[in-house]
Design a protein around this motif. Structure first.
Motif, mmCIF file in Angstrom:
data_model
loop_
_atom_site.group_PDB
_atom_site.id
_atom_site.type_symbol
_atom_site.label_atom_id
_atom_site.label_comp_id
_atom_site.label_asym_id
_atom_site.label_seq_id
_atom_site.Cartn_x
_atom_site.Cartn_y
_atom_site.Cartn_z
ATOM 1 N N LEU A 53 38.657 66.765 -16.044
ATOM 2 C CA LEU A 53 39.194 66.122 -14.849
ATOM 3 C C LEU A 53 38.244 66.277 -13.671
ATOM 4 N N HIS A 54 37.632 67.455 -13.560
ATOM 5 C CA HIS A 54 36.678 67.690 -12.474
ATOM 6 C C HIS A 54 35.472 66.762 -12.614
ATOM 7 N N ALA A 55 34.987 66.601 -13.853
ATOM 8 C CA ALA A 55 33.846 65.709 -14.085
ATOM 9 C C ALA A 55 34.208 64.267 -13.745
ATOM 10 N N MET A 56 35.411 63.838 -14.135
ATOM 11 C CA MET A 56 35.859 62.480 -13.832
ATOM 12 C C MET A 56 35.968 62.268 -12.321
ATOM 13 N N THR A 57 36.460 63.272 -11.630
ATOM 14 C CA THR A 57 36.615 63.166 -10.177
ATOM 15 C C THR A 57 35.261 63.045 -9.491
ATOM 16 N N LEU A 58 34.300 63.875 -9.906
ATOM 17 C CA LEU A 58 32.954 63.799 -9.330
ATOM 18 C C LEU A 58 32.329 62.434 -9.595
ATOM 19 N N ALA A 59 32.493 61.938 -10.825
ATOM 20 C CA ALA A 59 31.917 60.642 -11.181
ATOM 21 C C ALA A 59 32.548 59.523 -10.361
ATOM 22 N N THR A 60 33.869 59.585 -10.188
ATOM 23 C CA THR A 60 34.563 58.569 -9.391
ATOM 24 C C THR A 60 34.052 58.570 -7.958
ATOM 25 N N ASP A 61 33.913 59.753 -7.388
ATOM 26 C CA ASP A 61 33.413 59.861 -6.012
ATOM 27 C C ASP A 61 31.997 59.305 -5.894
ATOM 28 N N ASP A 62 31.148 59.599 -6.891
ATOM 29 C CA ASP A 62 29.767 59.106 -6.856
ATOM 30 C C ASP A 62 29.732 57.580 -6.845
ATOM 31 N N VAL A 63 30.552 56.961 -7.710
ATOM 32 C CA VAL A 63 30.556 55.500 -7.801
ATOM 33 C C VAL A 63 31.086 54.883 -6.511
ATOM 34 N N ARG A 64 32.171 55.413 -6.008
ATOM 35 C CA ARG A 64 32.759 54.836 -4.795
ATOM 36 C C ARG A 64 31.861 55.043 -3.584
ATOM 37 N N ASN A 65 31.186 56.183 -3.529
ATOM 38 C CA ASN A 65 30.247 56.428 -2.426
ATOM 39 C C ASN A 65 29.045 55.498 -2.493
ATOM 40 N N ALA A 66 28.762 55.006 -3.702
ATOM 41 C CA ALA A 66 27.637 54.086 -3.872
ATOM 42 C C ALA A 66 28.052 52.635 -3.667
ATOM 43 N N GLY A 67 29.277 52.413 -3.215
ATOM 44 C CA GLY A 67 29.737 51.056 -2.956
ATOM 45 C C GLY A 67 30.527 50.446 -4.088
ATOM 46 N N GLY A 68 30.874 51.250 -5.094
ATOM 47 C CA GLY A 68 31.666 50.737 -6.200
ATOM 48 C C GLY A 68 33.099 50.455 -5.781
ATOM 49 N N SER A 69 33.834 49.756 -6.638
ATOM 50 C CA SER A 69 35.205 49.365 -6.333
ATOM 51 C C SER A 69 36.096 50.593 -6.161
ATOM 52 N N SER A 70 37.039 50.480 -5.237
ATOM 53 C CA SER A 70 37.992 51.576 -5.035
ATOM 54 C C SER A 70 38.924 51.720 -6.232
ATOM 55 N N ASP A 71 38.978 50.683 -7.094
ATOM 56 C CA ASP A 71 39.811 50.739 -8.295
ATOM 57 C C ASP A 71 39.073 51.333 -9.491
ATOM 58 N N PHE A 72 37.778 51.626 -9.320
ATOM 59 C CA PHE A 72 36.999 52.154 -10.440
ATOM 60 C C PHE A 72 37.566 53.500 -10.876
ATOM 61 N N ARG A 73 37.784 53.614 -12.175
ATOM 62 C CA ARG A 73 38.360 54.844 -12.723
ATOM 63 C C ARG A 73 37.709 55.101 -14.078
ATOM 64 N N PRO A 74 36.781 56.039 -14.166
ATOM 65 C CA PRO A 74 36.043 56.226 -15.421
ATOM 66 C C PRO A 74 36.943 56.697 -16.554
#
Length: 680
Positions: A53-74
Motif C-alpha cells: 500500500l505504501h508503494a502504491m501511494t508513493l507511485a500515485t503521488d509521483d504520477v499526480r505530481n507529474a501532471g497525471g490524472s487525479s483518477d490514476f490509481r496503479p
C-alpha cells in the motif's frame, strides 16, 4: 549485460523494453534487485500489505505530481534496482566508480496507462572513455506498431552523469515519463475487477441485512407503498425502496409488465441491490452502482462480479403490508372508518364513538405517532347525532415533518399541511400519483379526495374522504411487532390483547360490551392537550371536539334495540349482516354514508387478502440443451406457500414439434429447425 528490463506478451503479443541505462556493464559486479507490488496478489501478511500500500501511494503521488490524472490509481508497481554496477568494457579502476540507478514501472490496468520513473542515485563511470555509450528510454511494440521514446541525453556524455542532473520531476537524478502507447485506452474488465476487489464485504453484508426483499410480483410492488416506481425505466416496471436505513442501501426490483413476474437475470438487466439509493444519494448511486455496472455488464464479461457485490433478490422472505391470516406473521394493515369503526392491526373490529382527540398509534420506542380528532356525525338532514366521525389526522416519525390532514367544513375536500407548509391547493390540482418529498416523509396525491403518506419508518397512511367522512388505512412494518399501542392495538397477530388501556398492563377482552370498551379502553387514549400534534384551523369540519361529557350510542346496544323493519332495511342496504354498515345506516339514516362504510371495509379487506397472497414458486431447469431432431424433456413443478392450487399455462405459443401437459408440467420437444424460440 545491459541495464534494461524486457517484458513480453504486452497486451496482445507485443513486448516492451525499458532501459534506465542501456550500456554494457559487468554482470559479476554489483547486483540487480526487483520487487513487484500488485493489488491482486493474495495471501500477503499484514506487513506485506502495508508495504504494498505504501508503494502504491508513493507511485500515485509521483504520477499526480507529474501532471497525471487525479483518477490514476496503479494496480501494480515494479521496482528494479541496479546497485553498485561497473562497466564491462574499458574498465578503469582509477576513474570508474560503482553506479546505482533504478527503474520504476507504474501500471494502471483499468486504463492501460503506464508511467516510468528513471532514478539515479550515483553516477560513477568515466563518461570520457572511448567506446562507451548509453541509451535511455523505452521501446514498445503492440499490434504491429512501435512506440519509443529516448531521453534527450541518450548517446551523449551527459547520460553518465544523470545522478547530478535535474530531472523533469524537479528533483536531481529523477525523471518520469508516460509510455506513449497506453494513452486513452480503457480496460473495463480490469476496472470491474479492481472495483470488485475493493468492495468491503463486511459492509455489503450489513447492507444486505438492512434492505427489504423484493415484492414477489408486480401486483404486490404496486400495492406496497414502501416501494417507489422508477419512472426512467420503460421496458420493465422497476421499483426501489422509498426510504432507506442508515446503510443507504436499497433493493431494486424489476417486473415483466405483461405477466407481472419478478425479473431475475444474470446479465444485470433485472433487479439487484443498490449500495446507494437513487432517491436519497443520486451522486453516490451513479458512482458506486451505475458506473461499475457499466464496466462489468455492458463493456466487459464480468457481470458475475457485479452481481456478486450487488446481489439479485428473488423475493424470499418478502412480507406484504396486508394479510388476512392472522396466524402468519406478515406486515399488516388496520383502518379507521365511518362512525368510528376500528379494525386493529391484528384484525379485531370494534366501534369507538368518542368525541375529542385520541392516540391512534404510538410505538413504544417513540418512532411513530398517529393521532385523530373526531367531530359529531350528521344525519341525512344535516343534524348532529349521538355518533362521531373522524375529521382530522396528524402523524409523524421521530425525525420527520408532521403531516396534518383534515376534512373541510363542507366535508367534501381535504386540508393538508406538511410541517408549516399548506399543500391543500396541490392536493386539489396536481396530477394523479404526483409526489412531494419532505423530511422523513413523502406525500403522494391519489386524487383530490385522497392522499398517501409514506414515512421513513415504513408506516404508510392512506387518508381519504367518502360520503362526508374521513377514513384512514394504516400499513405497519413487521419490525414494529409488539411495539404499538393506542386504539389500533398491539401489533402481534393476536387480537385478544389489542384492547390494552394506556393506564394498565392487562388488556380488556374483545367480548366486552362496546360501553365498557369505550370507557375502560378508548377514553384512556384521549390525548392530553400538550401532546397533540393536530393543528387548529378555522373553517374545517372539526367543531365541538373539546367536549368530554359526550355520551355516544353504542353499537351492540343499538343493534339489540333495532326493530325487524330496521334490520330488514339494514340487511338490504348493507348486503348482509355487516354491523358497521348497519350501525351507520340506523344512526344517520344516510344510505350513502352506510354504503361508503361497507365499500371501504370491503375494499381494504380484499386488498389485504390479495397482497398477502404469495406468487407460486416455479422450479425447472434454467438451461435446456436441445439437439436438432432429438426429443428433449423438461419437467416443471410448482409450490405455493399459501396452499393455493396452481394452474400452469403458457404465455407464448409452443414451438413447432413441442407439446406441454399443463396438468403434470411435462414439456416434450423435438426441434425441427434452428429457429429461435421462446418457451415461457
Amino acid at each position: 549485460m545491459f541495464s534494461a528490463l524486457k517484458i513480453t506478451n504486452v497486451e496482445k503479443f507485443g513486448f516492451a523494453m525499458f532501459a534506465p541505462m542501456w550500456t554494457d556493464n559487468n554482470a559479476k559486479e554489483g547486483r540487480v534487485l526487483y520487487h513487484v507490488y500488485d493489488r491482486a496478489i493474495t495471501g500477503m501478511s499484514d506487513d506485506e500489505k502495508a508495504t504494498a500500500l505504501h508503494a502504491m501511494t508513493l507511485a500515485t503521488d509521483d504520477v499526480r505530481n507529474a501532471g497525471g490524472s487525479s483518477d490514476f490509481r496503479p494496480t501494480s508497481v515494479i521496482v528494479v534496482t541496479w546497485e553498485n554496477v561497473l562497466p564491462r568494457m574499458s574498465y578503469d579502476p582509477q576513474n570508474d566508480k560503482p553506479s546505482t540507478f533504478q527503474l520504476v514501472i507504474i501500471y494502471d490496468a483499468s486504463t492501460w496507462t503506464t508511467y516510468l520513473i528513471f532514478g539515479y542515485e550515483t553516477s560513477g563511470w568515466d563518461k570520457m572513455l572511448t567506446n562507451r555509450e548509453s541509451t535511455i528510454g523505452y521501446y514498445v511494440t503492440q499490434y504491429g506498431k512501435v512506440y519509443k521514446e529516448l531521453l534527450w541525453v541518450s548517446g551523449k556524455e551527459a547520460s553518465f552523469n544523470l545522478a547530478n542532473l535535474q530531472g523533469n520531476t524537479g528533483e536531481t537524478g529523477r525523471f518520469i515519463y508516460q509510455v506513449g502507447f497506453s494513452k486513452n485506452i480503457i480496460n473495463y474488465a480490469q476496472k470491474c475487477d479492481d472495483w470488485y476487489n475493493n468492495q468491503d464485504q463486511q459492509a455489503l453484508a450489513s447492507q444486505m441485512a438492512s434492505i427489504q426483499p423484493c415484492p414477489c410480483d408486480l401486483r404486490q410492488a404496486k400495492g406496497d407503498k414502501r416501494w417507489k416506481k422508477d419512472t426512467d425505466v420503460t421496458d420493465m416496471e422497476c421499483f426501489y425502496q422509498r426510504h432507506v436505513l442508515l446503510t443507504n442501501a436499497t433493493q431494486y426490483c424489476c417486473y415483466d409488465a405483461p405477466r407481472g413476474s419478478l425479473v431475475v437475470r444474470n446479465d444485470g438487466t433485472g433487479g439487484h441491490m443498490f449500495s446507494f439509493s437513487p432517491k436519497t444519494n443520486k451522486e453516490m448511486h451513479l458512482k458506486h452502482d451505475v458506473e461499475p455496472k457499466t464496466w462489468c455488464c455492458s463493456y466487459s464479461d464480468n457481470c458475475h462480479l457485479y452481481l456478486a457485490a450487488r446481489p439479485i433478490n428473488n423475493c424470499q422472505n418478502y412480507a406484504a403490508p396486508f394479510f388476512a391470516e392472522w396466524t402468519v406473521y406478515f406486515d399488516n394493515t388496520g383502518w379507521f372508518f365511518g362512525d368510528p369503526h376500528i379494525r386493529t392491526l391484528d384484525g379485531l373490529t370494534y366501534t369507538m364513538n368518542g368525541l375529542g382527540e385520541y392516540v391512534l398509534i404510538v410505538t413504544t420506542n417513540g418512532e411513530f405517532t398517529l393521532q385523530g380528532r373526531t367531530t359529531r356525525a350528521l344525519d341525512s338532514n344535516g343534524n348532529e347525532i349521538l355518533g362521531t366521525i373522524f375529521c382530522a389526522f396528524a402523524a409523524s416519525d421521530a425525525n420527520s415533518d408532521v403531516v396534518h390532514v383534515e376534512m373541510n367544513e363542507k366535508r367534501d375536500g381535504l386540508i393538508v399541511y406538511v410541517g408549516d407548509e399548506e399543500v391543500t391547493y396541490w392536493v386539489s390540482t396536481a396530477a394523479t400519483d404526483a409526489e412531494k418529498e419532505y423530511v422523513g416523509v413523502d406525500i403522494s396525491r391519489k386524487s383530490s379526495l385522497s392522499v398517501d403518506v409514506l414515512f421513513e419508518s415504513g408506516f404508510s397512511l392512506t387518508m381519504s374522504i367518502s360520503a362526508g367522512q374521513l377514513d384512514v388505512t394504516i400499513g405497519a412494518p413487521l419490525q414494529f411487532t409488539n411495539k404499538t399501542q393506542g386504539l389500533i392495538g398491539v401489533f402481534n397477530a393476536d387480537p385478544n390483547d389489542d384492547l390494552l388501556p394506556s393506564n394498565d398492563t392487562v388488556p380488556l377482552s374483545p367480548s366486552e360490551s362496546e360501553r365498557t370498551i369505550f370507557y375502560k379502553f378508548g377514553e384512556t387514549w384521549r390525548l392530553k392537550k400538550q401532546d397533540s400534534l393536530l393543528k387548529h384551523i378555522n373553517g374545517t369540519s372539526c367543531k365541538g371536539f373539546e367536549r368530554t361529557d359526550f355520551v355516544p350510542i353504542f353499537l351492540d346496544e343499538l343493534l339489540a334495540s333495532m326493530t325487524d323493519a330496521e334490520k330488514q332495511r339494514a340487511n338490504t342496504t348493507c348486503k348482509g349482516d355487516n354491523k358497521e354498515c348497519m350501525f351507520d345506516l340506523t344512526v344517520t339514516g344516510n344510505e350513502e354514508a352506510a354504503k361508503a362504510t361497507l365499500d371501504f371495509n370491503t375494499k381494504n379487506t380484499e386488498q389485504s387478502e390479495t397482497l398477502a397472497n404469495h406468487s407460486p414458486t416455479i422450479v425447472t431447469l434454467t438451461l435446456l440443451n436441445a439437439t436438432l431432431g432429438e426429443e428433449v424433456k423438461l419437467n416443471v413443478t410448482t409450490t405455493d406457500v399459501d396452499g393455493d392450487s396452481v394452474n400452469l399455462t403458457l404465455v407464448y405459443d409452443l414451438p413447432a414439434g413441442a407439446a406441454f401437459d399443463s396438468a403434470i408440467g411435462n414439456f416434450i420437444w423435438t426441434p425441427i429447425n434452428m429457429d429461435a424460440v421462446n418457451i415461457s
